[in-house]
Structures are given as C-alpha cells and as structure tokens.
Motif scaffolding. Sequence first.
Motif, PDB file in Angstrom:
ATOM      1  N   VAL A 298      13.686   0.901   6.434  1.00  0.00           N
ATOM      2  CA  VAL A 298      12.648   1.398   5.527  1.00  0.00           C
ATOM      3  C   VAL A 298      11.672   2.241   6.331  1.00  0.00           C
ATOM      4  CG1 VAL A 298      10.835   0.772   3.897  1.00  0.00           C
ATOM      5  CG2 VAL A 298      12.886  -0.641   4.071  1.00  0.00           C
ATOM      6  N   THR A 299      11.341   3.401   5.791  1.00  0.00           N
ATOM      7  CA  THR A 299      10.322   4.270   6.374  1.00  0.00           C
ATOM      8  C   THR A 299       9.221   4.449   5.347  1.00  0.00           C
ATOM      9  OG1 THR A 299      11.962   5.429   7.702  1.00  0.00           O
ATOM     10  CG2 THR A 299       9.835   6.510   7.392  1.00  0.00           C
ATOM     11  N   ALA A 300       8.023   4.028   5.703  1.00  0.00           N
ATOM     12  CA  ALA A 300       6.880   4.087   4.784  1.00  0.00           C
ATOM     13  C   ALA A 300       5.859   5.076   5.309  1.00  0.00           C
ATOM     14  CB  ALA A 300       6.253   2.708   4.620  1.00  0.00           C
ATOM     15  N   GLU A 301       5.450   5.975   4.448  1.00  0.00           N
ATOM     16  CA  GLU A 301       4.397   6.934   4.775  1.00  0.00           C
ATOM     17  C   GLU A 301       3.157   6.527   4.000  1.00  0.00           C
ATOM     18  OE1 GLU A 301       3.477  11.742   4.462  1.00  0.00           O
ATOM     19  OE2 GLU A 301       5.468  10.944   4.005  1.00  0.00           O
ATOM     20  N   LEU A 302       2.110   6.182   4.730  1.00  0.00           N
ATOM     21  CA  LEU A 302       0.899   5.649   4.118  1.00  0.00           C
ATOM     22  C   LEU A 302      -0.153   6.730   3.954  1.00  0.00           C
ATOM     23  CD1 LEU A 302       0.549   2.245   5.994  1.00  0.00           C
ATOM     24  CD2 LEU A 302       1.828   2.755   3.917  1.00  0.00           C
ATOM     25  N   ASN A 303      -0.976   6.553   2.973  1.00  0.00           N
ATOM     26  CA  ASN A 303      -2.104   7.446   2.716  1.00  0.00           C
ATOM     27  C   ASN A 303      -3.366   6.784   3.242  1.00  0.00           C
ATOM     28  OD1 ASN A 303      -3.868   9.358   1.795  1.00  0.00           O
ATOM     29  ND2 ASN A 303      -3.588   8.911  -0.382  1.00  0.00           N
ATOM     30  N   MET A 304      -3.924   7.349   4.276  1.00  0.00           N
ATOM     31  CA  MET A 304      -5.094   6.762   4.924  1.00  0.00           C
ATOM     32  C   MET A 304      -6.396   7.405   4.476  1.00  0.00           C
ATOM     33  SD  MET A 304      -3.658   4.414   6.575  1.00  0.00           S
ATOM     34  CE  MET A 304      -5.108   3.780   7.408  1.00  0.00           C
TER      35      MET A 304
ATOM     36  N   GLU B  34      -8.818   2.953  -1.461  1.00  0.00           N
ATOM     37  CA  GLU B  34      -8.880   2.559  -0.059  1.00  0.00           C
ATOM     38  C   GLU B  34      -7.660   3.095   0.691  1.00  0.00           C
ATOM     39  OE1 GLU B  34     -11.217   1.155   1.551  1.00  0.00           O
ATOM     40  OE2 GLU B  34     -12.538   0.646  -0.134  1.00  0.00           O
ATOM     41  N   ALA B  35      -7.811   3.146   2.009  1.00  0.00           N
ATOM     42  CA  ALA B  35      -6.711   3.631   2.860  1.00  0.00           C
ATOM     43  C   ALA B  35      -5.630   2.572   2.957  1.00  0.00           C
ATOM     44  CB  ALA B  35      -7.240   3.978   4.251  1.00  0.00           C
ATOM     45  N   GLY B  36      -4.419   3.026   3.176  1.00  0.00           N
ATOM     46  CA  GLY B  36      -3.302   2.115   3.353  1.00  0.00           C
ATOM     47  C   GLY B  36      -2.338   2.090   2.197  1.00  0.00           C
ATOM     48  N   GLY B  37      -2.573   2.880   1.181  1.00  0.00           N
ATOM     49  CA  GLY B  37      -1.645   2.921   0.072  1.00  0.00           C
ATOM     50  C   GLY B  37      -0.360   3.642   0.453  1.00  0.00           C
TER      51      GLY B  37
END
Length: 543
Positions: free
Chosen positions: A258-264, A345-348
Amino acid sequence: MDNLLQFLNRFGLARIAAMATVAVLMLGFFAFLIMRASAPSMAPLYSQLSIEDSSAIVAELQTQNVPFELRGSGDTILVPRDQITALRMQLAGEGLPTRGQVGYEIFDSQNTLGATSFVQNINNVRALEGELARTMTSLARIQAARVHLVLPERELFRRERREPSASIVLTVRGELSAGEIRAVQHLVASAIEGLSPNRVSIVDNTGRLLAAGTGEGENGVIAGQTAELALAQENRLRTRLEDMLANVVGPGRARVEVTAELNMDRSTVTSEVFDPESQVVRSSQLREEANSATGPGSQQVSVANELPGASENATADGATSEQGSTTEEVTNYEISRTTQTAVTEAGGIKRLSVAVVVDGTYVDNGNGVAAYQPRTAEDIERIAALVRSAVGFDEARGDRVEIVNMQFAERPDLAVGTSEAGLFDFTRDDMVRFAEMAVTLLIALALVLFIMRPLLRRVLAPEPQPLALPPGAELGHHQMVGANGELVPEETQEPRDKTPSWVANAKSMGENQLQTLKTVGTLVEENPRQAALIVRDWLSDAA
C-alpha cells in the motif's frame, strides 16, 4: 595392628599416598558437583550501575543477608533468580538505584530554614534534571541519560523574556528513530513550563546530534512526521488486507503493498448562507390616523383651502370643513441564515495505491503431484471488490487498486498448526542450565576414565618379583645359586667330587653355563619387565 602394619608395608608408602590423593580428588570433585548443583541460579539484579549506587545496593543486600555476586568492575550485581522481583521492590522503596541523579528527595535531606532563594532555585533545577533523567532511563531503548536545563528568570521592568532550553545526553541501545527522538523532546517540554520541544537539544553517547534544539527546522520536523504518518497508515492497511485475504486464499498466499499519499495542509473555511425562500415574519406594525377640521372660509387661510375642490367643502353660510386619514403598516421578515466553519487537519488521505499479488490454487493431477491452476476472473473480481471496500476506495481522488494472479516462487506451507506449551518446551534459562550440566558431566567422565582409572590401576597392580634362577646355576666369580635362590660363595659350597680331571670339570662348567644362558634367555623373552628389574637390582648391588 600387626595385620594392619603388614598390609600397609605390603602396599608401600608410595601406593598409600597415591590412593589418598585419588580419594581426595574424587571427594573434592563430587563435592564441587553437589555444591554447583545445589547453588542458586544467579541473575543480574542491576547492570551499568554507578559506583555510588553499587555501594549502596551492596550495603543493603548485606543488611538483608542476601547472597550476591559482583561482575565486571562492580557495575553489575547478581542475586538469586527467584528473589529478583522482591529485591527490586525493596530497593525501589529505599530509593535505589539513584542512577547518579538527585531527584526531589534533595528537599527532604536539607534544612530550608536558613537556605537562600538562590540555593532553593539551584536545588529545584537539580531536582528537575534528576527526575527527568530517571524518567527517560525508564524507556526501553535508553540506558542512561543526563539532563541540563536553562531556566531564565523573569527580570523586573523588562518586556522581553528569554525562552528556557534543555540539552540531553543519552546512552542508547541501538539507534533511536525520529519518533522516539521527538517523544523525548515532548516529554521534557511538557515537564518544564514555557519550554518548546524545538528548544530541546539531544546528543547520543557517540557524539552524534539527534536534535538541534535551536528552535528552527520546523519543515524538517513536519516532513519527518509526514513520513511516519504515511508509513503507519500503510502498515495498518496492509495488515488488515493481508489478514482478510489469509482467510480467503489461505495464509501466506497473498502479498499486499500500500502506498498512501497524505495531505498535510491545514485549512479553516467559514461560510454563511442566506435562504430567501425560507423567510419568516418577525414583526408587523400597523398605524392609522384620522383628521377632521371646520371653519369660516373668508376668515381662514390654510393649505386645505388652496387644494382643488376646496370650494365644495364650503358650507352654505360660507364655512369650510377638512377630513383625512393616514394608514401606515410596517412588516419585518427574518431570512434563514446558515453559518458553517470547517477545519481540515493534516494527515488526511489524499490518494491511495494498492497492489495485491494472489497465488493460484493447487490441485492433485492424479499422480500425487499438486499442479498449479490460476484463479478465475470472477475470483479476482471478488477479491478486488473486497480490497476496495476494505481500504475505502474513492475514484474521485484518484485511488488505484491492482489485483494480479501469479504463481509464487515457493509454495507456502498450507498447514497452520498451533503449538501449545508441553512438557518439552524449555526456556532459554533451562537450555543454558542443561548445557552446564552436560559439560560438567562430560568433564566428570573424562576425569574418571582418563585420569583416575589409570591411576587406580597402577596403584593396585602387584609389585613385580625378581626372576628366580634354578638351583645350582653358576653365575661366575666363584658363586652359585642355592636351593632357595640365594647366592652361595664357592668357599661355603659343599665339596664336590674332584676325581675328574680338569677337562671333565671344564666340560661340566660349560654345560652348566650354557643351560643357564638358555634359561635366562627364555625368561627374559617371556618376562622382559621382570628381567629389567633384575638388571636394575644387579646394578644397584654393584654400586
């Protein structure tokens, strides 16, 4: 006593000494084995202690009559394994070990009656440093810690305030991760009022800088947090997917990445919406006024007289009249209004990419060999639907899920068994103890077979006796062997018949010597050891 003395004389002093030595060695060896087997198993109570802590703990153990051992340079203390927990609790009640740091107990041992504010402030800083060091050493990866705090005092009539700071030296086991370093920073910052985590400097025992503590580098910290959050999210999703697929395709027969790209980005949006369709009457006001007036027309000058039709209002006698009414209505409406404040918030999750590799099935081909068969398209589609549901697939944000059916290089073991603790499940301590017993037993067998057994055999072997020559054998120098094997000089021998001539005498002597030599040669060949002893006795007699 005579029998005992004869027995001792028959064995000899050397044999008795050898037998006593063997007995002492055997008794000592078996006494060592018994003591070693009955001795309690020792385990470290504390290690890496300072000299002060080691001395205080040893004194406490001596007071309690607890056996102990010191290892290394005195920084490791060993006690019986079954008493470790109780001793640690007792020593903790006594405040040991202190790890070389002074905590809040510094205020218990000092008289504050004559102490100045400067001394109290210094003691407060020392107590804070010691307590923080003790807290950090309780972590698994930190072996020792030393803390230095800088707590500036607020000066009077000064607007600017200097921020506090801290510097920490850690002795670690292995290497600390970025998350563990930040955990230490936040731990110290939360304990000191006004201290920011970015003002905590951390250095390890090798001199490597772990955290600068200059108040800068926020971007680097955020980047590290982003990487850790993404890694934690990926691991969580991968674990969930692999556990789910293990129940479907079998354990070890599916691999997930799994590769997750987060929105900070952090954002706050406030919106206010008015709905004109949902209006409500808030208040209504109605006001009515009526006016009436009469008077002579020639004597009165008014605005009403100047209006058109004023002459109609005049009476027959020349008088005028005025009438009027005013109606005013005010209605207030309330319009529906909606106010929304959205905080993101950041981390989504911004985007997800999931790759799943699934092994096929194995069917017996009739020859006892498991043949590989790929999975059908329907099975792959079902697995894909399960994966999409598990990860919260959202096509609008660009998520991708790929399911590939391929044969694995090594077929995983399909038999999954659960092992229960049984009779022969030994711990590491049990294995070490068994190894010590096996080595001790081997040493004991080697000592008995290769040292004590030959020594006992040699001690108990009978003393070889000298060979006895036949009576009447001549040994030269006018000597002859008697009836009891003793040497008889020629002067003491019985007179022989001297009637034969010297020739007969010489012949007789030659025959006797020849027979003696043959007998001696036969005895030497049969008993070489005893022959050597006889020669040794002759040499000693000649000397």
